[in-house]
Design a protein around this motif. Structure first.
Motif, PDB file in Angstrom:
ATOM      1  N   SER A 122       0.855  -1.174   0.000  1.00 41.02           N
ATOM      2  CA  SER A 122       0.000   0.000   0.000  1.00 41.02           C
ATOM      3  C   SER A 122       0.897   1.230   0.000  1.00 41.02           C
ATOM      4  O   SER A 122       1.836   1.307   0.780  1.00 41.02           O
ATOM      5  CB  SER A 122      -0.886  -0.012   1.251  1.00 41.02           C
ATOM      6  OG  SER A 122      -1.537   1.226   1.370  1.00 41.02           O
ATOM      7  N   PHE A 164       0.159   4.019   1.024  1.00 39.81           N
ATOM      8  CA  PHE A 164      -0.102   4.865   2.181  1.00 39.81           C
ATOM      9  C   PHE A 164      -0.090   4.066   3.473  1.00 39.81           C
ATOM     10  O   PHE A 164      -0.656   2.991   3.553  1.00 39.81           O
ATOM     11  CB  PHE A 164      -1.452   5.559   2.033  1.00 39.81           C
ATOM     12  CG  PHE A 164      -1.505   6.449   0.833  1.00 39.81           C
ATOM     13  CD1 PHE A 164      -0.835   7.653   0.834  1.00 39.81           C
ATOM     14  CD2 PHE A 164      -2.179   6.061  -0.301  1.00 39.81           C
ATOM     15  CE1 PHE A 164      -0.856   8.476  -0.280  1.00 39.81           C
ATOM     16  CE2 PHE A 164      -2.215   6.878  -1.422  1.00 39.81           C
ATOM     17  CZ  PHE A 164      -1.548   8.092  -1.412  1.00 39.81           C
ATOM     18  N   GLY A 165       0.584   4.602   4.461  1.00 38.13           N
ATOM     19  CA  GLY A 165       0.578   4.010   5.791  1.00 38.13           C
ATOM     20  C   GLY A 165       0.042   5.038   6.760  1.00 38.13           C
ATOM     21  O   GLY A 165      -0.563   6.027   6.347  1.00 38.13           O
ATOM     22  N   PRO A 166       0.279   4.826   8.052  1.00 35.77           N
ATOM     23  CA  PRO A 166      -0.222   5.770   9.043  1.00 35.77           C
ATOM     24  C   PRO A 166       0.403   7.173   8.936  1.00 35.77           C
ATOM     25  O   PRO A 166      -0.199   8.128   9.397  1.00 35.77           O
ATOM     26  CB  PRO A 166       0.144   5.117  10.377  1.00 35.77           C
ATOM     27  CG  PRO A 166       0.250   3.663  10.065  1.00 35.77           C
ATOM     28  CD  PRO A 166       0.798   3.600   8.685  1.00 35.77           C
ATOM     29  N   VAL A 167       1.605   7.281   8.404  1.00 32.40           N
ATOM     30  CA  VAL A 167       2.194   8.614   8.248  1.00 32.40           C
ATOM     31  C   VAL A 167       2.660   8.794   6.816  1.00 32.40           C
ATOM     32  O   VAL A 167       2.889   7.822   6.105  1.00 32.40           O
ATOM     33  CB  VAL A 167       3.376   8.851   9.237  1.00 32.40           C
ATOM     34  CG1 VAL A 167       2.867   8.941  10.665  1.00 32.40           C
ATOM     35  CG2 VAL A 167       4.402   7.756   9.128  1.00 32.40           C
ATOM     36  N   ARG A 168       2.790  10.056   6.409  1.00 32.63           N
ATOM     37  CA  ARG A 168       3.069  10.343   5.007  1.00 32.63           C
ATOM     38  C   ARG A 168       4.421   9.790   4.557  1.00 32.63           C
ATOM     39  O   ARG A 168       4.620   9.506   3.387  1.00 32.63           O
ATOM     40  CB  ARG A 168       3.038  11.852   4.764  1.00 32.63           C
ATOM     41  CG  ARG A 168       1.645  12.409   4.795  1.00 32.63           C
ATOM     42  CD  ARG A 168       1.675  13.924   4.628  1.00 32.63           C
ATOM     43  NE  ARG A 168       0.347  14.479   4.794  1.00 32.63           N
ATOM     44  CZ  ARG A 168      -0.222  14.661   5.964  1.00 32.63           C
ATOM     45  NH1 ARG A 168       0.417  14.373   7.077  1.00 32.63           N
ATOM     46  NH2 ARG A 168      -1.440  15.164   6.043  1.00 32.63           N
ATOM     47  N   ARG A 180       5.794   6.995   5.290  1.00 34.40           N
ATOM     48  CA  ARG A 180       5.938   5.533   5.292  1.00 34.40           C
ATOM     49  C   ARG A 180       4.878   4.871   4.411  1.00 34.40           C
ATOM     50  O   ARG A 180       3.711   5.246   4.445  1.00 34.40           O
ATOM     51  CB  ARG A 180       5.790   4.975   6.717  1.00 34.40           C
ATOM     52  CG  ARG A 180       6.821   5.491   7.687  1.00 34.40           C
ATOM     53  CD  ARG A 180       7.013   4.568   8.866  1.00 34.40           C
ATOM     54  NE  ARG A 180       5.862   4.461   9.725  1.00 34.40           N
ATOM     55  CZ  ARG A 180       5.795   4.989  10.952  1.00 34.40           C
ATOM     56  NH1 ARG A 180       6.805   5.682  11.432  1.00 34.40           N
ATOM     57  NH2 ARG A 180       4.729   4.819  11.679  1.00 34.40           N
ATOM     58  N   ILE A 195       3.350   0.825   3.223  1.00 33.33           N
ATOM     59  CA  ILE A 195       3.252  -0.499   3.842  1.00 33.33           C
ATOM     60  C   ILE A 195       3.736  -1.543   2.837  1.00 33.33           C
ATOM     61  O   ILE A 195       3.258  -1.586   1.701  1.00 33.33           O
ATOM     62  CB  ILE A 195       1.816  -0.826   4.288  1.00 33.33           C
ATOM     63  CG1 ILE A 195       1.314   0.223   5.283  1.00 33.33           C
ATOM     64  CG2 ILE A 195       1.757  -2.232   4.915  1.00 33.33           C
ATOM     65  CD1 ILE A 195      -0.132   0.036   5.709  1.00 33.33           C
ATOM     66  N   GLU A 224       6.058  -1.392   7.773  1.00 26.93           N
ATOM     67  CA  GLU A 224       6.016   0.012   7.402  1.00 26.93           C
ATOM     68  C   GLU A 224       7.420   0.412   6.969  1.00 26.93           C
ATOM     69  O   GLU A 224       8.404   0.062   7.624  1.00 26.93           O
ATOM     70  CB  GLU A 224       5.570   0.862   8.584  1.00 26.93           C
ATOM     71  CG  GLU A 224       4.088   0.751   8.838  1.00 26.93           C
ATOM     72  CD  GLU A 224       3.664   1.720   9.894  1.00 26.93           C
ATOM     73  OE1 GLU A 224       3.719   2.929   9.631  1.00 26.93           O
ATOM     74  OE2 GLU A 224       3.328   1.264  10.995  1.00 26.93           O
TER      75      GLU A 224
END
Lengths: 307, 164
Positions: free
Chosen positions: B140, B142-146, B148, B150, B161
């Motif tokens: 992916s 996109f992860g929890p922060v810009r 990083r 996945i 991540e």
């Protein structure tokens, strides 16, 4: 390739000795189900929390707060994304099945996301009080969690939630040092969020709690709640705010805070998705899921053609 | 780091002060990676010392990073605590652009070990922080922060991540 255990007793011995279970291991089915449900609940809660946060992006006061709310939204949706992947790897339900259960009102998520955030002060109360409660719970799970992939994600979630709390503290100070109107606004939010935050830790743990026995959780709900009360009753009263509990008092001998009796009925209502704002929240999330269906279908069709 | 900007003052007294300021900045942790300093993450671009006045240029990992205000406040407080400093300006510059290659090698190892986060340095294989295999595939963007994405490790199955 994974490990296996001759009996449940042997598996429990492995857990008691601090053993960490990996997805390839032949874990007992009851353990798999408990870990799965726990991570699914966490994933659903991050997603519902992220959607709540998102509602405040256009309404946040100032660019700096808007940036913080945007980042928190991305954090929470991202945590949900990762957690759904880890939960799906357990083979109980697929990611889509978990999401469809949630949007069809068959899923569960934390009680605090069954209430409405009325004003910006509610968002601050959530960041200051609810995020702190979540952090206390997650730190306790992280410390002794026996399921490897979840433990490793929690380590990062704990670091990121610590950063949310800094925002919460900073925003609380604006209200605490603000005008009479601002102080009243936060007091009203505290009146709404004090009890739901106490509920968030769950009812007192039963002596035979499977989550404790399987080393998924490491501390009893009431002990975690007490940790939060000791810290936040001191801070809130120190800032001159009044928690809405007429029986809250400091024990003169131990110096520790003691709360009044907790009414569990509101928490039980949220377990059945019958909280004050449950229906609207679930319907709103379901609407997003349906409105973005065409994006998923388009991406899937591109992937199929490429394959 | 831009060495010419850091070392453009040959005066020995100023040079000593420069080191004291650098040491103070090396003690500022990134808010999301406790134990890893902003200097190790490659955020420090230049330090200019002029008597009691200090200017610090930092490079953001991503321009929309929500931690910028906290990082600037922490850096400013650390430099202000250095003897002989009484005016500190910390600013974020838009060039050069930050990339994961700016993370110090030792910090890459600690980020992997302490947070199970991989660092994708262009032109180098990225290994899985859990099992060590160089088998990470993008799952992916996109992860929890810009900063990083996945990835998934094909060898051990872990979702990783990855700082990109």
């Amino acid at each position: 390739m994974g490990r296996s255990w001759g009996s449940v007793a042997e598996f429990e011995g492995f857990l008691d000795a601090g053993g960490i279970v990996e997805p390839v291991d032949a874990m007992p089915d009851e353990y798999r189900q408990h870990v799965f449900r726990f991570i699914e609940l966490h994933a659903n809660s991050e997603l519902m929390g992220g959607l709540t946060e998102r509602d405040w992006i256009p309404k946040a006061p100032g660019l700096r707060r808007k940036l913080a709310v945007l980042a928190k939204t991305q954090d929470e949706i991202g945590h949900a994304h990762l957690l759904y992947m880890v939960a799906a790897d357990l083979g109980v339900k697929t990611r889509v099945e978990m999401l469809e259960d949630l949007f069809a009102n068959r899923g569960r998520f934390h009680n605090v996301f069954h209430y409405q955030a009325v004003t910006w002060a509610d968002q601050v109360a959530i960041a200051y009080l609810v995020d702190a409660a979540a952090l206390i719970s997650q730190q306790a799970v992280f410390k002794n969690c026996s399921y490897g992939p979840y433990k490793r994600i929690l380590r990062r979630i704990v670091a990121e939630e610590g950063f949310h709390m800094r925002h919460g503290e900073e925003m609380l100070l604006v209200f605490a040092e603000g005008t009479a109107v601002q102080r009243e606004m936060f007091q009203a939010a505290l009146d709404r969020w004090w009890w739901p935050t106490l509920h968030m830790f769950g009812p007192p743990s039963k002596p035979d709690d499977a989550l404790l026995r399987w080393h998924i959780k490491s501390e009893r709900n009431e002990d975690l709640r007490d940790k939060w009360v000791q810290k936040y009753a001191t801070l809130l009263t120190g800032y001159g705010f009044v928690p809405p509990d007429p029986d809250l008092r400091r024990d003169p001998e131990s110096g520790r805070w003691v709360t009044g009796e907790i009414d569990w009925a509101p928490l039980k209502a949220t377990f059945a998705n019958l909280g004050p704002d449950s229906a609207r929240r679930v319907a709103d999330a379901a609407r997003h899921w349906n409105e973005t269906r065409w994006v998923r279908e388009a991406l899937e069709s591109v992937a199929r053609r490429a394959a | 780091m831009n060495r010419s900007a850091v070392c453009d003052r040959p005066d020995p007294a100023a040079f000593g002060q420069q080191n004291a300021v650098l040491a103070a900045l090396a003690g500022v942790d990134d808010p999301e990676y406790p134990g890893v300093s902003i200097v190790e993450l490659g955020l420090l671009e230049a330090v200019r010392v002029d008597g009691p006045r200090v200017e610090v240029d930092l490079v953001p990992t991503f321009s929309g990073c929500p931690a910028l205000a906290f990082i600037a406040a922490d850096a400013e407080a650390a430099v202000r605590a250095v003897d002989g400093v009484d005016d500190v300006t910390v600013r974020f510059v838009s060039t050069p652009v930050w990339g994961p290659e700016r993370i110090a090698p030792g910090a890459r190892v600690r980020i992997a070990a302490d947070f199970a986060v991989a660092v994708a340095v262009p032109g180098r294989p990225t290994s899985c922080p859990v099992c060590g295999a160089a088998a990470l595939v993008e799952e992916s963007m996109f992860g929890p922060v810009r900063c990083r994405s996945i990835r998934r490790c094909r060898a051990c199955g872990e979702r990783i991540e990855t700082i990109r």
